[in-house]
Design a protein around this motif. Structure first.
Motif, PDB file in Angstrom:
ATOM      1  N   LEU A 118      -1.291   1.702  -1.725  1.00 23.59           N
ATOM      2  CA  LEU A 118      -2.190   1.340  -2.419  1.00 23.59           C
ATOM      3  C   LEU A 118      -2.934   0.043  -2.621  1.00 23.59           C
ATOM      4  N   VAL A 119      -2.133  -0.906  -1.872  1.00 21.48           N
ATOM      5  CA  VAL A 119      -2.583  -2.193  -2.017  1.00 21.48           C
ATOM      6  C   VAL A 119      -3.692  -2.363  -0.872  1.00 21.48           C
ATOM      7  N   ILE A 120      -4.800  -2.872  -1.062  1.00 23.37           N
ATOM      8  CA  ILE A 120      -5.733  -3.261  -0.164  1.00 23.37           C
ATOM      9  C   ILE A 120      -5.378  -4.700   0.607  1.00 23.37           C
ATOM     10  N   ASN A 121      -5.522  -4.747   1.765  1.00 22.69           N
ATOM     11  CA  ASN A 121      -5.115  -5.923   2.540  1.00 22.69           C
ATOM     12  C   ASN A 121      -3.780  -6.443   2.303  1.00 22.69           C
ATOM     13  N   GLY A 122      -3.007  -5.358   2.295  1.00 18.92           N
ATOM     14  CA  GLY A 122      -1.449  -6.031   2.201  1.00 18.92           C
ATOM     15  C   GLY A 122      -0.954  -6.945   3.484  1.00 18.92           C
ATOM     16  N   ALA A 123      -1.434  -6.484   4.534  1.00 16.24           N
ATOM     17  CA  ALA A 123      -1.386  -7.309   5.819  1.00 16.24           C
ATOM     18  C   ALA A 123      -1.886  -8.739   6.012  1.00 16.24           C
ATOM     19  N   PHE A 162      -5.135  -3.243  -9.313  1.00 13.35           N
ATOM     20  CA  PHE A 162      -5.578  -1.652  -8.860  1.00 13.35           C
ATOM     21  C   PHE A 162      -6.730  -1.203  -9.809  1.00 13.35           C
ATOM     22  N   GLU A 163      -7.669  -0.653  -9.076  1.00 17.82           N
ATOM     23  CA  GLU A 163      -8.997  -0.041  -9.924  1.00 17.82           C
ATOM     24  C   GLU A 163      -8.470   1.199 -10.720  1.00 17.82           C
ATOM     25  N   GLY A 164      -8.535   1.557 -12.067  1.00 20.98           N
ATOM     26  CA  GLY A 164      -8.237   2.757 -12.409  1.00 20.98           C
ATOM     27  C   GLY A 164      -8.461   3.863 -11.911  1.00 20.98           C
ATOM     28  N   GLN A 165      -9.627   4.065 -11.233  1.00 18.48           N
ATOM     29  CA  GLN A 165      -9.950   5.476 -10.845  1.00 18.48           C
ATOM     30  C   GLN A 165      -9.436   5.618  -9.426  1.00 18.48           C
ATOM     31  N   SER A 187       4.488  14.004 -15.366  1.00 13.14           N
ATOM     32  CA  SER A 187       4.732  13.770 -14.098  1.00 13.14           C
ATOM     33  C   SER A 187       4.583  12.620 -13.453  1.00 13.14           C
ATOM     34  N   ALA A 188       4.691  11.531 -14.193  1.00 18.22           N
ATOM     35  CA  ALA A 188       4.375   9.975 -13.787  1.00 18.22           C
ATOM     36  C   ALA A 188       4.931   9.887 -12.601  1.00 18.22           C
ATOM     37  N   LYS A 189       4.753   9.220 -11.519  1.00 16.52           N
ATOM     38  CA  LYS A 189       5.269   9.218 -10.207  1.00 16.52           C
ATOM     39  C   LYS A 189       5.952   7.760 -10.052  1.00 16.52           C
ATOM     40  N   SER A 190       7.083   7.799  -9.420  1.00 16.21           N
ATOM     41  CA  SER A 190       8.082   6.641  -9.158  1.00 16.21           C
ATOM     42  C   SER A 190       6.918   5.923  -8.086  1.00 16.21           C
ATOM     43  N   LEU A 191       7.415   4.535  -7.975  1.00 17.89           N
ATOM     44  CA  LEU A 191       6.592   3.824  -6.999  1.00 17.89           C
ATOM     45  C   LEU A 191       7.637   2.722  -6.187  1.00 17.89           C
ATOM     46  N   LEU A 239       2.559  -0.621  -1.649  1.00 15.57           N
ATOM     47  CA  LEU A 239       2.879  -0.071  -2.871  1.00 15.57           C
ATOM     48  C   LEU A 239       2.645   1.476  -2.621  1.00 15.57           C
ATOM     49  N   GLU A 240       3.490   2.184  -2.808  1.00 13.29           N
ATOM     50  CA  GLU A 240       3.470   3.818  -2.370  1.00 13.29           C
ATOM     51  C   GLU A 240       4.142   4.458  -3.384  1.00 13.29           C
ATOM     52  N   ILE A 241       3.560   5.746  -3.518  1.00 15.52           N
ATOM     53  CA  ILE A 241       4.279   6.975  -4.503  1.00 15.52           C
ATOM     54  C   ILE A 241       5.644   7.169  -3.662  1.00 15.52           C
ATOM     55  N   GLY A 242       6.927   7.259  -4.587  1.00 13.11           N
ATOM     56  CA  GLY A 242       7.936   7.858  -4.015  1.00 13.11           C
ATOM     57  C   GLY A 242       9.069   6.727  -4.123  1.00 13.11           C
TER      58      GLY A 242
END
Lengths: 62, 363
Positions: free
Chosen positions: B20-25, B98-101, B112-116, B229-232
């Protein structure tokens, strides 16, 4: 934790055809910017917030 | 492929972007400058430095990286003059937003909220406890977590997993809805007795841990890269992207032209009077919103090339809200009394390889 942006030298810019205000030129957190009068623009929202709070005045265009 | 690499059902990702992160590297650095105060640094990463009276910092893209993990760059915070004592209102942090959409699939505010899971590489000048803060903006909610640096000035890999927020809310629009903070130093206005997990945010309790290290208190270098940042509930290998893909994602929020040649071309337009030339820039990707225009602030860095003559601008280029939107920026260039109405004109850099025009629609 969100600190207000530092905005200086705020002054309107004109649309050359209509002669109406179309942007605000200023120094925003050290960057020289031209901010469109457009809802949704982050810098414009912060300018409006500071004007409403009485901490920022925008000069008229030349 | 080993079966252990497969993700369990329900922990997948949408449309191929696991991270979900842009430009994490930290590969894209359109500004390519040294930042010493509040503002964006490498693309999508912001530094905030407020109310310090001694602290001197410099933030840059750097080539120091955790060797053998595929990274070429990192975000570097150099603390060159320390703060002798942290006052209550002093604060230093990195963040990315992080942009909402883009994060509706987290299903916050539902059962159903996802772990991160957050993972990153970090090299800190201080061993000990550090903070990471997950923050939602509407309404303000937070989840404060910590990680421990075992050895100072050594690259270390950290992972943090948080539960989904069943009481949260992520507006489905282009506003900043989740913030990820790395608090680096802060006074008593920003720490107290934080709640555990997700809860309503109180600035004086929940931003950072009171017993975390104070990175403003000594000179040294803090590095960050490989932010994912990822789901799971498990961190997967970092999702390396090609440069063009990451650049295009970044350009939704910031796009910079010029800065590389003495007479770089920015726009081709029309002179509508003796004073003004209007030109349009078609933005390379749709921006988050109508952009602000950023310049060097020096009018003579810019010129309009009209009828074979380079006319130095008498003010820096302006944005015209009329005719500008997420896809197009309408620029006004002024060179008083120099144009013939009806002629074409190009807005160019005026024999300056450092002049630039940037389009900014940051969160």
């Amino acid at each position: 934790m969100f600190t207000p942006a530092t905005i200086t030298n705020a002054k309107y810019g004109l649309d050359p055809i209509t002669g109406e205000n179309t942007c605000i030129n200023c120094v925003f957190d050290g960057s020289h910017v031209s901010v469109p009068l457009a809802a949704g623009n982050t810098e414009y929202a912060e300018i409006l917030r500071q004007v409403a709070a009485g901490t920022l005045t925008i000069k008229d265009a030349d | 492929m080993a079966l252990t690499k497969l993700r369990p059902a329900g922990q997948g990702f949408v449309n191929g972007s696991r991270n979900l992160v842009i430009n994490g590297a930290m590969t894209v650095d359109q500004r390519n400058q040294t930042t010493t105060a509040t503002g964006y640094t490498v693309d999508r990463f912001n530094i905030a430095k407020s109310n310090f009276d001694e602290l001197v910092i410099a933030i840059t893209q750097d080539t120091d990286n955790p060797s053998g993990n595929g990274f070429a760059h990192s975000l570097k915070l150099a603390i060159t003059t320390a703060e002798s004592a942290i006052a209550a209102d002093e604060l230093l942090y990195f963040d990315t937003r992080f942009e909402g959409q883009n994060i509706q699939h987290l299903c916050y505010g539902t059962s159903s909220a996802k772990s991160l899971t957050l993972s990153f590489w970090v090299k800190s000048p201080l061993a000990g406890k550090h903070s990471v803060t997950f923050y939602q903006s509407t309404p303000a909610r937070s989840n404060l977590q910590s990680y421990t640096i075992s050895s100072a000035n050594t690259w270390e890999y950290k992972t943090i997993t948080i539960d989904g927020d069943t009481s949260g809310n992520i507006a489905n629009d282009n506003s900043p809805e989740i913030y990820l903070f790395w608090p680096l130093a802060g006074g008593s206005d920003f720490h107290g007795t934080p709640h555990t997990g997700w809860g309503a945010y109180t600035a004086t309790d929940d931003f950072m841990f009171s017993d975390q290290v104070n990175l403003a208190g000594q000179t040294g270098n803090f590095f960050l890269t490989g932010v994912q940042l990822e789901i799971g509930e498990n961190a997967s290998d970092f999702e390396h992207e090609n440069y063009g893909t990451t650049l295009a994602k970044c350009q939704r929020y910031y796009f910079r032209m010029g800065g590389s040649s003495a007479y770089a071309r920015y726009t081709l337009g029309q002179c509508d009077s003796a004073n003004n030339c209007n030109g349009v820039v078609e933005l390379p990707v749709q921006m988050r919103d109508t952009p602000t225009i950023e310049t060097t602030g020096t009018a003579s860095n810019y010129a309009v090339y009209e009828a074979g003559i380079v006319h130095t601008c008498s003010s820096v280029p302006l944005v015209n809200a009329l005719g500008s939107d997420k896809n197009v920026a309408n620029l006004i260039s002024v060179s008083t009394g120099n144009f013939a109405a009806g002629n074409a004109g190009e807005l160019i850099s005026n024999n300056s390889a450092s002049a630039y025009i940037a389009f900014k629609s940051e969160l």
